[in-house]
Design an enzyme around this catalytic site. Structure first.
Site, PDB file in Angstrom:
ATOM      1  N   SER A 165       0.799  -1.227   0.000  1.00 58.98           N
ATOM      2  CA  SER A 165       0.000   0.000   0.000  1.00 58.98           C
ATOM      3  C   SER A 165       0.834   1.281   0.000  1.00 58.98           C
ATOM      4  CB  SER A 165      -0.974  -0.003   1.184  1.00 58.98           C
ATOM      5  OG  SER A 165      -1.945  -1.013   1.006  1.00 58.98           O
TER       6      SER A 165
ATOM      7  N   LYS B 241     -10.284  -5.402  10.093  1.00 56.30           N
ATOM      8  CA  LYS B 241     -11.404  -4.842   9.327  1.00 56.30           C
ATOM      9  C   LYS B 241     -12.721  -4.837  10.107  1.00 56.30           C
ATOM     10  CE  LYS B 241      -9.529  -5.857   4.743  1.00 56.30           C
ATOM     11  NZ  LYS B 241      -9.803  -6.448   3.409  1.00 56.30           N
TER      12      LYS B 241
ATOM     13  N   GLU C  45     -22.956   2.562   2.844  1.00 60.38           N
ATOM     14  CA  GLU C  45     -23.859   1.426   2.633  1.00 60.38           C
ATOM     15  C   GLU C  45     -23.080   0.160   2.303  1.00 60.38           C
ATOM     16  OE1 GLU C  45     -27.507  -0.026  -0.286  1.00 60.38           O
ATOM     17  OE2 GLU C  45     -26.930   2.086  -0.264  1.00 60.38           O
TER      18      GLU C  45
ATOM     19  N   GLY D 146     -15.958 -19.711  -1.028  1.00 60.03           N
ATOM     20  CA  GLY D 146     -15.683 -19.184   0.298  1.00 60.03           C
ATOM     21  C   GLY D 146     -16.895 -18.451   0.845  1.00 60.03           C
TER      22      GLY D 146
ATOM     23  N   ASN E 289     -19.034 -23.168  -0.162  1.00 60.74           N
ATOM     24  CA  ASN E 289     -18.102 -23.161   0.961  1.00 60.74           C
ATOM     25  C   ASN E 289     -17.957 -24.571   1.520  1.00 60.74           C
ATOM     26  OD1 ASN E 289     -16.499 -21.535   2.885  1.00 60.74           O
ATOM     27  ND2 ASN E 289     -17.987 -22.247   4.385  1.00 60.74           N
ATOM     28  N   ARG E 290     -16.828 -24.809   2.184  1.00 62.87           N
ATOM     29  CA  ARG E 290     -16.610 -26.128   2.800  1.00 62.87           C
ATOM     30  C   ARG E 290     -17.753 -26.441   3.763  1.00 62.87           C
ATOM     31  NH1 ARG E 290     -12.106 -28.888   2.471  1.00 62.87           N
ATOM     32  NH2 ARG E 290     -10.933 -27.033   1.833  1.00 62.87           N
ATOM     33  N   THR E 291     -18.133 -25.456   4.571  1.00 62.41           N
ATOM     34  CA  THR E 291     -19.287 -25.600   5.458  1.00 62.41           C
ATOM     35  C   THR E 291     -20.502 -25.020   4.746  1.00 62.41           C
ATOM     36  OG1 THR E 291     -17.797 -25.237   7.343  1.00 62.41           O
ATOM     37  CG2 THR E 291     -20.160 -25.134   7.780  1.00 62.41           C
TER      38      THR E 291
ATOM     39  N   LYS F 265     -22.695 -22.105   6.270  1.00 64.11           N
ATOM     40  CA  LYS F 265     -22.176 -20.729   6.213  1.00 64.11           C
ATOM     41  C   LYS F 265     -22.501 -20.081   4.875  1.00 64.11           C
ATOM     42  CE  LYS F 265     -18.400 -19.026   7.785  1.00 64.11           C
ATOM     43  NZ  LYS F 265     -16.955 -18.727   8.034  1.00 64.11           N
TER      44      LYS F 265
ATOM     45  N   GLY G 237      -5.230 -11.609  -7.861  1.00 60.12           N
ATOM     46  CA  GLY G 237      -5.785 -10.499  -7.110  1.00 60.12           C
ATOM     47  C   GLY G 237      -4.942  -9.241  -7.031  1.00 60.12           C
TER      48      GLY G 237
END
Length: 274
Positions: free
Chosen positions: A16, A64, A76, A126, A150-152, A155, A238
Protein backbone atom coordinates in the site's frame (compact mmCIF):
# COMPACT_ATOMS: atom_id res chain seq x y z
CA UNK A 1 1.44 17.54 4.76
CA UNK A 2 -1.67 15.36 5.01
CA UNK A 3 -0.96 11.98 6.61
CA UNK A 4 -2.40 8.62 5.61
CA UNK A 5 -1.51 5.04 6.51
CA UNK A 6 -2.43 1.39 6.38
CA UNK A 7 -3.11 -0.42 9.67
CA UNK A 8 -2.32 -4.12 9.90
CA UNK A 9 -0.54 -6.81 11.90
CA UNK A 10 1.67 -8.04 10.33
CA UNK A 11 2.21 -5.14 7.94
CA UNK A 12 5.83 -5.27 6.72
CA UNK A 13 4.80 -6.98 3.46
CA UNK A 14 2.24 -4.31 2.53
CA UNK A 15 2.39 -2.82 -0.96
CA UNK A 16 0.00 0.00 0.00
CA UNK A 17 2.72 2.62 0.73
CA UNK A 18 4.22 2.09 -2.73
CA UNK A 19 0.81 2.15 -4.42
CA UNK A 20 -0.26 5.39 -2.76
CA UNK A 21 3.12 7.04 -3.33
CA UNK A 22 2.75 6.28 -7.04
CA UNK A 23 -0.83 7.57 -7.01
CA UNK A 24 0.29 10.79 -5.28
CA UNK A 25 3.13 11.37 -7.75
CA UNK A 26 0.85 10.72 -10.70
CA UNK A 27 -1.91 13.09 -9.52
CA UNK A 28 0.30 15.79 -8.00
CA UNK A 29 -1.18 15.32 -4.53
CA UNK A 30 1.05 16.27 -1.58
CA UNK A 31 0.64 13.59 1.07
CA UNK A 32 2.55 11.17 3.27
CA UNK A 33 1.51 7.50 3.49
CA UNK A 34 3.09 4.87 5.73
CA UNK A 35 2.52 1.38 7.10
CA UNK A 36 1.48 1.25 10.76
CA UNK A 37 1.88 -1.92 12.82
CA UNK A 38 -1.20 -1.72 15.04
CA UNK A 39 -1.22 -3.69 18.32
CA UNK A 40 -3.56 -6.66 18.38
CA UNK A 41 -4.91 -5.68 21.81
CA UNK A 42 -5.58 -1.95 21.20
CA UNK A 43 -6.42 -1.22 17.58
CA UNK A 44 -9.08 1.35 18.49
CA UNK A 45 -6.78 3.43 20.72
CA UNK A 46 -3.92 3.22 18.23
CA UNK A 47 -6.17 4.33 15.36
CA UNK A 48 -7.66 7.21 17.34
CA UNK A 49 -4.19 8.51 18.17
CA UNK A 50 -3.24 8.42 14.49
CA UNK A 51 -6.38 10.37 13.59
CA UNK A 52 -5.49 13.22 15.93
CA UNK A 53 -3.57 14.42 12.85
CA UNK A 54 -4.22 11.75 10.20
CA UNK A 55 -6.69 12.31 7.38
CA UNK A 56 -7.38 8.74 6.30
CA UNK A 57 -6.28 5.12 6.51
CA UNK A 58 -6.57 1.73 4.92
CA UNK A 59 -7.24 -1.27 7.14
CA UNK A 60 -6.06 -4.80 6.45
CA UNK A 61 -6.08 -8.07 8.40
CA UNK A 62 -6.91 -8.62 11.16
CA UNK A 63 -8.60 -5.27 11.89
CA UNK A 64 -11.40 -4.84 9.33
CA UNK A 65 -14.17 -5.90 11.73
CA UNK A 66 -12.73 -3.79 14.56
CA UNK A 67 -12.60 -0.79 12.23
CA UNK A 68 -16.28 -1.42 11.47
CA UNK A 69 -17.07 -1.06 15.18
CA UNK A 70 -14.78 1.94 15.65
CA UNK A 71 -16.31 4.42 13.21
CA UNK A 72 -18.99 7.05 13.76
CA UNK A 73 -20.74 6.39 10.46
CA UNK A 74 -20.68 3.74 7.72
CA UNK A 75 -21.17 3.74 3.98
CA UNK A 76 -23.86 1.43 2.63
CA UNK A 77 -21.27 -0.91 1.11
CA UNK A 78 -19.37 -1.13 4.42
CA UNK A 79 -22.64 -1.90 6.21
CA UNK A 80 -23.34 -4.69 3.73
CA UNK A 81 -19.78 -6.03 3.93
CA UNK A 82 -19.75 -6.01 7.73
CA UNK A 83 -16.16 -4.79 7.53
CA UNK A 84 -14.23 -1.57 6.89
CA UNK A 85 -11.03 -1.31 4.84
CA UNK A 86 -11.00 2.48 4.40
CA UNK A 87 -11.25 5.18 7.08
CA UNK A 88 -11.95 8.83 6.28
CA UNK A 89 -11.61 11.61 8.86
CA UNK A 90 -14.52 14.03 8.54
CA UNK A 91 -14.86 17.59 9.79
CA UNK A 92 -15.00 17.66 13.57
CA UNK A 93 -12.87 14.53 13.85
CA UNK A 94 -15.65 12.04 13.14
CA UNK A 95 -14.61 8.84 11.36
CA UNK A 96 -16.43 7.38 8.38
CA UNK A 97 -15.89 3.76 7.41
CA UNK A 98 -16.10 2.46 3.86
CA UNK A 99 -15.27 -0.78 2.08
CA UNK A 100 -13.63 -0.58 -1.35
CA UNK A 101 -12.77 -4.29 -1.74
CA UNK A 102 -15.86 -5.21 -3.76
CA UNK A 103 -15.59 -2.15 -5.98
CA UNK A 104 -11.90 -2.93 -6.51
CA UNK A 105 -12.53 -6.51 -7.60
CA UNK A 106 -15.42 -5.50 -9.84
CA UNK A 107 -13.38 -2.78 -11.54
CA UNK A 108 -10.43 -5.14 -12.05
CA UNK A 109 -12.73 -7.67 -13.68
CA UNK A 110 -14.88 -5.37 -15.80
CA UNK A 111 -12.46 -2.57 -16.72
CA UNK A 112 -8.99 -4.14 -16.63
CA UNK A 113 -9.91 -7.64 -17.78
CA UNK A 114 -13.05 -6.87 -19.80
CA UNK A 115 -15.09 -9.57 -18.04
CA UNK A 116 -18.81 -8.82 -17.83
CA UNK A 117 -21.08 -10.32 -15.16
CA UNK A 118 -24.51 -9.45 -16.56
CA UNK A 119 -26.46 -12.60 -17.49
CA UNK A 120 -23.42 -14.75 -16.64
CA UNK A 121 -23.18 -17.80 -14.37
CA UNK A 122 -20.92 -16.86 -11.45
CA UNK A 123 -19.44 -19.08 -8.72
CA UNK A 124 -17.93 -17.53 -5.58
CA UNK A 125 -15.76 -19.82 -3.44
CA UNK A 126 -15.68 -19.18 0.30
CA UNK A 127 -18.05 -17.56 2.79
CA UNK A 128 -15.71 -15.32 4.78
CA UNK A 129 -15.10 -11.58 4.74
CA UNK A 130 -13.53 -11.53 1.28
CA UNK A 131 -16.65 -12.99 -0.34
CA UNK A 132 -19.07 -11.00 1.84
CA UNK A 133 -17.43 -7.81 0.59
CA UNK A 134 -18.04 -8.56 -3.09
CA UNK A 135 -21.58 -9.99 -3.00
CA UNK A 136 -23.45 -6.67 -3.21
CA UNK A 137 -21.33 -5.26 -6.09
CA UNK A 138 -21.61 -8.56 -7.98
CA UNK A 139 -25.39 -8.75 -7.56
CA UNK A 140 -25.61 -5.16 -8.79
CA UNK A 141 -24.28 -6.39 -12.13
CA UNK A 142 -27.30 -8.73 -12.52
CA UNK A 143 -25.66 -12.11 -13.20
CA UNK A 144 -27.95 -14.90 -14.41
CA UNK A 145 -26.80 -17.07 -11.51
CA UNK A 146 -24.68 -16.36 -8.42
CA UNK A 147 -23.71 -19.35 -6.32
CA UNK A 148 -21.71 -19.13 -3.08
CA UNK A 149 -19.96 -22.40 -2.24
CA UNK A 150 -18.10 -23.16 0.96
CA UNK A 151 -16.61 -26.13 2.80
CA UNK A 152 -19.29 -25.60 5.46
CA UNK A 153 -22.52 -25.45 3.47
CA UNK A 154 -24.46 -23.78 6.28
CA UNK A 155 -22.18 -20.73 6.21
CA UNK A 156 -22.67 -20.32 2.47
CA UNK A 157 -26.45 -20.68 2.75
CA UNK A 158 -26.61 -18.15 5.60
CA UNK A 159 -24.40 -15.65 3.76
CA UNK A 160 -26.43 -15.93 0.56
CA UNK A 161 -29.59 -15.38 2.59
CA UNK A 162 -28.29 -12.05 3.88
CA UNK A 163 -28.03 -10.76 0.30
CA UNK A 164 -31.16 -12.35 -1.19
CA UNK A 165 -32.91 -8.96 -1.28
CA UNK A 166 -30.38 -7.77 -3.87
CA UNK A 167 -30.83 -10.53 -6.43
CA UNK A 168 -30.80 -14.25 -7.18
CA UNK A 169 -28.10 -15.77 -4.97
CA UNK A 170 -27.90 -19.09 -3.18
CA UNK A 171 -25.36 -21.04 -1.13
CA UNK A 172 -24.21 -24.66 -0.95
CA UNK A 173 -21.30 -26.92 -0.02
CA UNK A 174 -18.45 -27.63 -2.43
CA UNK A 175 -19.79 -31.13 -3.13
CA UNK A 176 -23.13 -29.74 -4.35
CA UNK A 177 -21.72 -27.37 -6.97
CA UNK A 178 -22.92 -28.18 -10.48
CA UNK A 179 -21.32 -26.32 -13.37
CA UNK A 180 -20.29 -25.10 -15.69
CA UNK A 181 -19.78 -21.39 -14.88
CA UNK A 182 -18.71 -18.38 -16.92
CA UNK A 183 -16.74 -16.93 -13.99
CA UNK A 184 -15.29 -18.57 -10.88
CA UNK A 185 -13.81 -16.36 -8.14
CA UNK A 186 -11.75 -17.96 -5.38
CA UNK A 187 -12.29 -15.98 -2.19
CA UNK A 188 -10.76 -18.64 0.06
CA UNK A 189 -7.18 -18.45 1.31
CA UNK A 190 -6.48 -22.03 0.16
CA UNK A 191 -3.89 -20.87 -2.39
CA UNK A 192 -1.70 -19.55 0.43
CA UNK A 193 -1.29 -23.15 1.58
CA UNK A 194 -0.95 -24.47 -1.97
CA UNK A 195 -4.42 -26.01 -1.84
CA UNK A 196 -7.52 -25.81 -4.05
CA UNK A 197 -11.17 -26.11 -2.94
CA UNK A 198 -12.49 -29.62 -3.76
CA UNK A 199 -14.59 -28.94 -6.86
CA UNK A 200 -15.86 -31.17 -9.65
CA UNK A 201 -14.01 -30.61 -12.91
CA UNK A 202 -17.35 -29.88 -14.58
CA UNK A 203 -17.38 -26.38 -13.04
CA UNK A 204 -14.99 -25.29 -15.81
CA UNK A 205 -16.13 -25.13 -19.42
CA UNK A 206 -13.04 -25.54 -21.56
CA UNK A 207 -12.12 -22.37 -23.43
CA UNK A 208 -14.95 -20.35 -21.84
CA UNK A 209 -14.67 -20.14 -18.05
CA UNK A 210 -12.67 -17.26 -16.55
CA UNK A 211 -11.07 -18.02 -13.17
CA UNK A 212 -10.00 -15.34 -10.69
CA UNK A 213 -8.03 -15.89 -7.47
CA UNK A 214 -8.17 -13.04 -4.93
CA UNK A 215 -4.70 -14.15 -3.82
CA UNK A 216 -1.59 -13.30 -5.83
CA UNK A 217 2.03 -14.44 -5.91
CA UNK A 218 5.13 -14.30 -8.08
CA UNK A 219 4.09 -17.54 -9.77
CA UNK A 220 0.55 -18.62 -10.67
CA UNK A 221 -1.48 -19.48 -7.55
CA UNK A 222 -2.50 -23.07 -6.83
CA UNK A 223 -6.09 -22.29 -7.83
CA UNK A 224 -5.08 -20.66 -11.11
CA UNK A 225 -2.75 -23.57 -11.96
CA UNK A 226 -5.62 -25.96 -11.30
CA UNK A 227 -7.93 -23.89 -13.52
CA UNK A 228 -5.42 -23.61 -16.38
CA UNK A 229 -4.83 -27.37 -16.35
CA UNK A 230 -8.57 -27.87 -16.83
CA UNK A 231 -8.84 -25.56 -19.82
CA UNK A 232 -9.99 -22.26 -18.31
CA UNK A 233 -10.12 -19.54 -20.97
CA UNK A 234 -8.21 -17.13 -18.70
CA UNK A 235 -6.79 -17.03 -15.19
CA UNK A 236 -6.45 -13.78 -13.24
CA UNK A 237 -4.97 -13.04 -9.82
CA UNK A 238 -5.78 -10.50 -7.11
CA UNK A 239 -3.00 -7.97 -7.70
CA UNK A 240 -5.35 -5.84 -9.81
CA UNK A 241 -7.97 -5.95 -7.06
CA UNK A 242 -5.36 -4.66 -4.59
CA UNK A 243 -4.53 -1.69 -6.83
CA UNK A 244 -8.15 -0.92 -7.69
CA UNK A 245 -9.39 -0.96 -4.08
CA UNK A 246 -6.52 1.41 -3.27
CA UNK A 247 -7.50 3.70 -6.16
CA UNK A 248 -11.06 3.83 -4.84
CA UNK A 249 -9.77 4.72 -1.35
CA UNK A 250 -7.50 7.42 -2.81
CA UNK A 251 -10.53 8.88 -4.59
CA UNK A 252 -12.52 8.94 -1.33
CA UNK A 253 -9.72 10.85 0.40
CA UNK A 254 -8.60 13.24 -2.32
CA UNK A 255 -11.48 13.54 -4.79
CA UNK A 256 -9.12 12.53 -7.61
CA UNK A 257 -9.22 9.12 -9.31
CA UNK A 258 -5.71 7.92 -10.21
CA UNK A 259 -4.94 5.83 -13.28
CA UNK A 260 -4.42 2.31 -12.00
CA UNK A 261 -2.89 0.68 -15.09
CA UNK A 262 0.66 2.14 -14.78
CA UNK A 263 0.73 1.36 -11.05
CA UNK A 264 -0.42 -2.21 -11.65
CA UNK A 265 2.26 -2.58 -14.31
CA UNK A 266 4.93 -1.37 -11.86
CA UNK A 267 3.78 -3.82 -9.18
CA UNK A 268 3.57 -6.70 -11.63
CA UNK A 269 7.13 -5.99 -12.79
CA UNK A 270 8.35 -5.73 -9.19
CA UNK A 271 6.63 -9.00 -8.28
CA UNK A 272 8.22 -10.81 -11.22
CA UNK A 273 11.75 -9.64 -10.39
CA UNK A 274 11.43 -9.79 -6.60
Amino acid sequence: MDRYCVFGNPIGHSKSPLIHRLFAEQTGQALAYEAQLAPLDDFAGFARRFFEQGKGANVTVPFKEEAYRLVDELSERATRAGAVNTLVRLDGGRLRGDNTDGAGLLRDLTVNAGVQLRDRRVLLLGAGGAVRGVLAPFLGERPAQLLVANRTAEKAVALAGEFADLGAVRGCGFADVEGPFDLIVNGTSASLAGDVPPLAESVIERGRTVCYDMMYAKEATAFNRWAAERGAARTLDGLGMLVEQAAEAFFLWRGVRPASAPVLETLRRQLATG
